[in-house]
Design an enzyme around this catalytic site. Structure first.
Site, mmCIF file in Angstrom:
data_model
loop_
_atom_site.group_PDB
_atom_site.id
_atom_site.type_symbol
_atom_site.label_atom_id
_atom_site.label_comp_id
_atom_site.label_asym_id
_atom_site.label_seq_id
_atom_site.Cartn_x
_atom_site.Cartn_y
_atom_site.Cartn_z
ATOM 1 N N HIS A 257 0.851 -1.187 0.000
ATOM 2 C CA HIS A 257 0.000 0.000 0.000
ATOM 3 C C HIS A 257 0.881 1.228 0.000
ATOM 4 O O HIS A 257 1.940 1.232 0.630
ATOM 5 C CB HIS A 257 -0.917 -0.004 1.241
ATOM 6 C CG HIS A 257 -2.097 0.886 1.084
ATOM 7 N ND1 HIS A 257 -2.037 2.234 1.348
ATOM 8 C CD2 HIS A 257 -3.356 0.630 0.652
ATOM 9 C CE1 HIS A 257 -3.225 2.760 1.095
ATOM 10 N NE2 HIS A 257 -4.031 1.816 0.667
ATOM 11 N N ASP A 313 -7.956 -5.466 -0.177
ATOM 12 C CA ASP A 313 -8.391 -6.344 -1.267
ATOM 13 C C ASP A 313 -8.090 -7.818 -1.004
ATOM 14 O O ASP A 313 -8.688 -8.686 -1.631
ATOM 15 C CB ASP A 313 -7.707 -5.933 -2.578
ATOM 16 C CG ASP A 313 -8.242 -4.609 -3.072
ATOM 17 O OD1 ASP A 313 -9.452 -4.390 -2.946
ATOM 18 O OD2 ASP A 313 -7.453 -3.797 -3.575
HETATM 19 N N1 ACO Z 1 4.180 -7.768 -4.198
HETATM 20 C C1 ACO Z 1 5.524 -7.803 -4.243
HETATM 21 N N2 ACO Z 1 6.297 -6.702 -4.081
HETATM 22 C C2 ACO Z 1 5.678 -5.536 -3.864
HETATM 23 C C3 ACO Z 1 4.275 -5.433 -3.792
HETATM 24 C C4 ACO Z 1 3.511 -6.606 -3.972
HETATM 25 N N3 ACO Z 1 2.186 -6.591 -3.930
HETATM 26 N N4 ACO Z 1 3.929 -4.158 -3.576
HETATM 27 C C5 ACO Z 1 5.081 -3.467 -3.509
HETATM 28 N N5 ACO Z 1 6.135 -4.291 -3.681
HETATM 29 C C6 ACO Z 1 7.549 -3.910 -3.672
HETATM 30 C C7 ACO Z 1 7.914 -3.262 -4.995
HETATM 31 O O1 ACO Z 1 8.355 -4.201 -5.931
HETATM 32 C C8 ACO Z 1 8.977 -2.288 -4.579
HETATM 33 O O2 ACO Z 1 10.167 -3.003 -4.414
HETATM 34 P P1 ACO Z 1 11.585 -2.372 -4.891
HETATM 35 O O3 ACO Z 1 11.786 -1.179 -4.000
HETATM 36 O O4 ACO Z 1 12.567 -3.489 -4.672
HETATM 37 O O5 ACO Z 1 11.397 -1.994 -6.327
HETATM 38 C C9 ACO Z 1 8.550 -1.818 -3.196
HETATM 39 O O6 ACO Z 1 7.706 -2.875 -2.682
HETATM 40 C C10 ACO Z 1 7.750 -0.529 -3.219
HETATM 41 O O7 ACO Z 1 6.701 -0.634 -4.179
HETATM 42 P P2 ACO Z 1 6.125 0.583 -4.993
HETATM 43 O O8 ACO Z 1 5.533 0.097 -6.279
HETATM 44 O O9 ACO Z 1 7.118 1.698 -5.098
HETATM 45 O O10 ACO Z 1 4.966 1.066 -4.059
HETATM 46 P P3 ACO Z 1 3.795 2.016 -4.487
HETATM 47 O O11 ACO Z 1 3.461 2.795 -3.285
HETATM 48 O O12 ACO Z 1 4.086 2.771 -5.733
HETATM 49 O O13 ACO Z 1 2.627 0.982 -4.855
HETATM 50 C C11 ACO Z 1 0.837 -0.513 -4.694
HETATM 51 C C12 ACO Z 1 1.607 0.614 -4.006
HETATM 52 C C13 ACO Z 1 0.475 -0.108 -6.118
HETATM 53 C C14 ACO Z 1 -0.454 -0.765 -3.914
HETATM 54 C C15 ACO Z 1 1.716 -1.790 -4.720
HETATM 55 O O14 ACO Z 1 1.994 -2.215 -3.407
HETATM 56 C C16 ACO Z 1 1.087 -2.925 -5.529
HETATM 57 O O15 ACO Z 1 1.268 -2.973 -6.749
HETATM 58 N N6 ACO Z 1 0.323 -3.844 -4.852
HETATM 59 C C17 ACO Z 1 -0.386 -4.891 -5.555
HETATM 60 C C18 ACO Z 1 -1.712 -4.367 -6.081
HETATM 61 C C19 ACO Z 1 -2.711 -4.110 -4.986
HETATM 62 O O16 ACO Z 1 -2.932 -4.938 -4.112
HETATM 63 N N7 ACO Z 1 -3.369 -2.947 -5.056
HETATM 64 C C20 ACO Z 1 -4.407 -2.554 -4.114
HETATM 65 C C21 ACO Z 1 -3.929 -1.440 -3.260
HETATM 66 S S1 ACO Z 1 -5.125 -1.052 -2.011
HETATM 67 C C22 ACO Z 1 -6.344 -0.316 -2.861
HETATM 68 O O17 ACO Z 1 -6.166 0.396 -3.801
HETATM 69 C C23 ACO Z 1 -7.654 -0.604 -2.446
#
Ligand code: ACO
Length: 377
Positions: A257, A313
């Site tokens: 998140h 989710d």
């Molecule tokens: N699985 C594995 N690794 C992850 C995940 C995940 N679900 N989420 C983040 N990471 C890792 C990234 O790869 C990144 O690693 P790095 O620094 O080695 O590159 C680090 O954690 C930070 O991730 P970001 O993408 O920079 O985080 P951001 O804040 O931009 O994204 C997001 C947040 C989009 C929710 C992300 O965690 C994600 O894609 N999650 C999966 C989709 C999801 O569940 N979305 C629902 C969110 S809640 C909602 O909207 C209701």
């Protein structure tokens, strides 16, 4: 320096909700989410978000009367949905349906606070009717008219299947609606606020928000979680499946998140509901797979030194699926509930409006001259 993804940028003041990202806490207008989930209905939460206070008995009866009266969707809008190919994603169909509602709303272009309050009620009342109609039409069935004696969430379940949900299922859906009603400056709420900040209308704001929620990095994640649970199939497959996906640098849907750096407080509430459902129906498979995924993720992320927790989710997927809802309808449920928050934010934005217009840093070339077309390439 630009802030990628606007991380950490404060774009508005809001009285609607506060997320304590480090602690994993969520508050709607001063009330903890756990308290609201346990002691208030979705209709009461709508009153809280729109009018600032939890309702008295009389206020709740008055709001409920209007939410019930506004449930019907006119046949012209249903006919538009009928013409969509059955392969249309339910969120795309909802986007179309919500947009079409504006053409039949006599106050669509009236931006007065009073008209906007009435439209917030109408949109929130009609969104479940649209969603249920979308699902039935694509399956070759006729939509079911809303019942007036059921709560908003229970009536949604009724319109999907034609049978009245039992008490537990009705309560679970109601709590899920409360948990999804509002969540600060998330992407879809931001889209809604940007849209109406141009002084466009409330329906346009909600349509922008639906389009934004649809994406798998936002509301679309709950559908992808269920796809993942189905692909894993059995609890014993969860560990190798997750490790292999992480190895391939894939994201595990329902984890991570932008704001929460601790457990999303909505996740354990949904997990408890998933447990109640599993206990009632005897089907514990989806919950068991979810728990295994959570355990592997905890281990893997600790190894990498950056914990990533389940978000709202993750457990909503198994809850909805166990309630008999098809997985590609999950994001629509989110949209139905979040319409309360979107419309509250739209009204808040318009109270003290200023056009939202950030800047981009230009990093392209400069000093080029237009060449005749035959000399290009
Ligand atoms: N699985 C594995 N690794 C992850 C995940 C995940 N679900 N989420 C983040 N990471 C890792 C990234 O790869 C990144 O690693 P790095 O620094 O080695 O590159 C680090 O954690 C930070 O991730 P970001 O993408 O920079 O985080 P951001 O804040 O931009 O994204 C997001 C947040 C989009 C929710 C992300 O965690 C994600 O894609 N999650 C999966 C989709 C999801 O569940 N979305 C629902 C969110 S809640 C909602 O909207 C209701």
């Amino acid at each position: 320096m630009s802030s990628r993804g606007l991380e950490g940028v404060v774009v508005a003041e809001t009285e609607l909700s506060k997320i304590y990202g480090e602690e994993g806490r969520l508050v709607y207008r001063g009330y903890e989410i756990e308290d609201l989930a346990e002691h208030a209905t979705f209709e009461e939460v709508c009153h809280l978000l729109w009018y600032g206070e939890l309702p008295t008995r009389e206020q709740l009866a008055a709001l409920n009367e209007r939410l019930v009266a506004d449930r019907d969707v006119n046949s012209e809008v249903i006919d538009i949905l009928r013409r969509l190919p059955p392969s249309t994603h339910p969120m795309a169909a909802l986007r179309t349906g919500a947009s079409a509602l504006a053409s039949f709303d006599p106050e669509a272009e009236d931006m007065s606070p009073e008209a906007n309050q009435r439209k917030a009620i109408r949109l929130t009342a009609k969104m479940p009717t649209l969603t249920a109609a979308i699902d039935r039409l694509r399956n070759g069935k006729e939509p079911i008219a809303p019942r007036k004696d059921l709560g908003l969430a229970a009536n949604f379940l009724y319109m999907l299947s034609g049978s009245e949900p039992d008490e537990l299922n009705a309560r679970i859906m109601d709590v899920a609606f409360t948990l999804h009603a509002e969540h600060g400056m998330n992407a879809s709420t931001f889209a809604a606020r940007v849209t109406v900040a141009t002084l466009s209308d409330m329906h346009s704001g909600v349509v922008s928000a639906i389009g934004t929620l649809k994406g798998p990095l936002h509301g679309g994640a709950n559908e992808r979680v269920m796809e993942m649970l189905k692909a894993i199939g059995e609890p014993e497959n969860a560990e190798p499946w997750v490790r292999a996906a992480l190895e391939r640098k894939e994201r595990i849907m329902g984890f991570g998140h932008r704001v929460y750096k601790a457990l999303d407080p909505r996740a354990p509430i949904l997990k408890k509901l998933a447990e109640e459902l599993a206990a009632k129906g005897g089907n514990t498979k989806w919950l068991e797979i979810s728990e295994r995924i959570q355990a592997v993720m905890r281990e893997e992320m600790e190894k990498r030194g950056k914990p990533i927790y389940p978000n709202v989710d993750f457990f909503s997927a198994s809850v909805y699926y166990t309630l008999g809802i098809p997985s590609d309808l999950f994001t629509n449920i989110f949209a139905c509930a979040r319409t309360a928050g979107w419309t509250a934010h739209i009204m808040e934005q318009l109270k003290d409006n200023r056009l939202i217009r950030p800047k981009a840093e230009y990093v392209g070339p400069l000093g080029k001259k237009v060449q005749p077309i035959e000399r290009r390439g």
